[in-house]
Design an enzyme around this catalytic site. Structure first.
Site, PDB file in Angstrom:
ATOM      1  N   HIS A  40       0.832  -1.211   0.000  1.00  0.00           N
ATOM      2  CA  HIS A  40       0.000   0.000   0.000  1.00  0.00           C
ATOM      3  C   HIS A  40       0.863   1.256   0.000  1.00  0.00           C
ATOM      4  O   HIS A  40       0.620   2.183  -0.781  1.00  0.00           O
ATOM      5  CB  HIS A  40      -0.918   0.005   1.222  1.00  0.00           C
ATOM      6  CG  HIS A  40      -1.676   1.288   1.388  1.00  0.00           C
ATOM      7  ND1 HIS A  40      -2.888   1.526   0.766  1.00  0.00           N
ATOM      8  CD2 HIS A  40      -1.399   2.413   2.096  1.00  0.00           C
ATOM      9  CE1 HIS A  40      -3.311   2.737   1.085  1.00  0.00           C
ATOM     10  NE2 HIS A  40      -2.433   3.298   1.896  1.00  0.00           N
ATOM     11  N   GLU A  41       1.867   1.303   0.866  1.00  0.00           N
ATOM     12  CA  GLU A  41       2.732   2.481   0.931  1.00  0.00           C
ATOM     13  C   GLU A  41       3.522   2.648  -0.367  1.00  0.00           C
ATOM     14  O   GLU A  41       3.754   3.769  -0.817  1.00  0.00           O
ATOM     15  CB  GLU A  41       3.676   2.389   2.133  1.00  0.00           C
ATOM     16  CG  GLU A  41       2.963   2.344   3.478  1.00  0.00           C
ATOM     17  CD  GLU A  41       1.955   3.462   3.676  1.00  0.00           C
ATOM     18  OE1 GLU A  41       2.115   4.545   3.070  1.00  0.00           O
ATOM     19  OE2 GLU A  41       0.982   3.248   4.424  1.00  0.00           O
TER      20      GLU A  41
ATOM     21  N   HIS B  70       1.654   4.469  -2.997  1.00  0.00           N
ATOM     22  CA  HIS B  70       1.807   5.931  -2.981  1.00  0.00           C
ATOM     23  C   HIS B  70       3.052   6.352  -3.744  1.00  0.00           C
ATOM     24  O   HIS B  70       3.059   7.386  -4.433  1.00  0.00           O
ATOM     25  CB  HIS B  70       1.886   6.437  -1.543  1.00  0.00           C
ATOM     26  CG  HIS B  70       0.600   6.347  -0.793  1.00  0.00           C
ATOM     27  ND1 HIS B  70      -0.590   6.833  -1.283  1.00  0.00           N
ATOM     28  CD2 HIS B  70       0.302   5.825   0.442  1.00  0.00           C
ATOM     29  CE1 HIS B  70      -1.561   6.621  -0.410  1.00  0.00           C
ATOM     30  NE2 HIS B  70      -1.046   6.004   0.639  1.00  0.00           N
TER      31      HIS B  70
ATOM     32  N   HIS C 116       3.247   8.812  -6.946  1.00  0.00           N
ATOM     33  CA  HIS C 116       4.168   9.942  -7.037  1.00  0.00           C
ATOM     34  C   HIS C 116       4.956   9.888  -8.336  1.00  0.00           C
ATOM     35  O   HIS C 116       5.108  10.905  -9.038  1.00  0.00           O
ATOM     36  CB  HIS C 116       5.121   9.929  -5.838  1.00  0.00           C
ATOM     37  CG  HIS C 116       5.940  11.167  -5.710  1.00  0.00           C
ATOM     38  ND1 HIS C 116       7.065  11.241  -4.925  1.00  0.00           N
ATOM     39  CD2 HIS C 116       5.817  12.401  -6.267  1.00  0.00           C
ATOM     40  CE1 HIS C 116       7.590  12.438  -5.006  1.00  0.00           C
ATOM     41  NE2 HIS C 116       6.848  13.168  -5.814  1.00  0.00           N
TER      42      HIS C 116
END
Length: 226
Positions: free
Chosen positions: A94-95, A98, A102
């Site tokens: 999940h991280e 991100h 980006h």
């Protein structure tokens, strides 16, 4: 009526948090088949998405995992960083979702990042401004109105966060399945863990909206009495 709504949101928020902690604990006991830790999963997902300038580091605490676009780091809590479990794999992916956002200039993430300085300022001052505004609503209503504008910025930020978090989870689940990190028995637990985590953001956004309406009602009521 508004206090009943607050009470309902507070109860729902508590229940979701309890559910999240319970499921994280449960799924932390289920190992993923290939023996990869959260760190390994994160590094592999970054690499397979062509991202080589993001570091995966360990941070203290539990559920403190986050991606920092300023210094391009995926920050994993110690239980996630070192663990070989469904929960660790889901959170790490999940991280990294991100980080992929980006790298691909995902529009909602860009919008959220642009609002960070404004929301940071608003968060530092909004409670004091609202308190002063409520106390002076009959003599200086503009102060409360300013406080409402500041709080509205934090509410907008909460709603912009929703598609960012949901999309990161969708990217994570798709990659976990595609890469073979999860299998038939571990995919659904990973999906369940991320879905429950997403509920916390939904409840927070709705609670913020309800609070915003509450302050607007105070402002309108003060003006009517004038």
């Amino acid at each position: 009526m508004i206090y009943v709504i607050f009470g309902v949101f507070a109860l729902i928020s508590w229940l979701v948090q309890q559910s999240l902690q319970s499921k994280f604990k449960k799924y932390s006991q289920i190992p993923i088949p290939n023996g990869l830790t959260g760190k390994d999963v994160a590094e592999r997902m970054l690499r397979e998405n062509g991202i080589y300038d993001v570091k995966v580091i360990s941070v203290e605490g539990e559920l403190t995992d986050h991606y920092n676009p300023a210094n391009k780091t995926v920050n994993l809590s110690e239980p996630v960083f070192m663990s070989n479990s469904v929960a660790a794999a889901a959170v790490a992916a999940h991280e990294c979702g991100h980080a992929v956002q980006h790298a691909t200039a995902y529009a909602p993430l860009k919008m959220r990042s642009a609002l960070v300085p404004v929301v940071s300022f608003a968060s530092n001052w909004v409670q004091w401004v609202l308190l002063g505004g409520i106390l002076l609503v009959h003599t200086f209503p503009a102060l409360l109105l300013f406080g409402i504008v500041l709080f509205a910025m934090t509410t907008i930020f909460s709603f912009i966060t929703l598609p960012v978090e949901i999309n990161a989870s969708a990217r994570a689940l798709a990659w976990l399945n595609r890469s073979g990190i999860t299998n038939v028995s571990t995919y659904e637990p990973a999906k369940d863990a991320l879905k429950t985590a997403a509920y916390t953001y939904v409840v927070a956004a709705l609670s913020s909206l309800a609070t915003l309406f509450y302050y607007i009602m105070i402002f309108m009521g003060g003006n009517r009495r004038d």
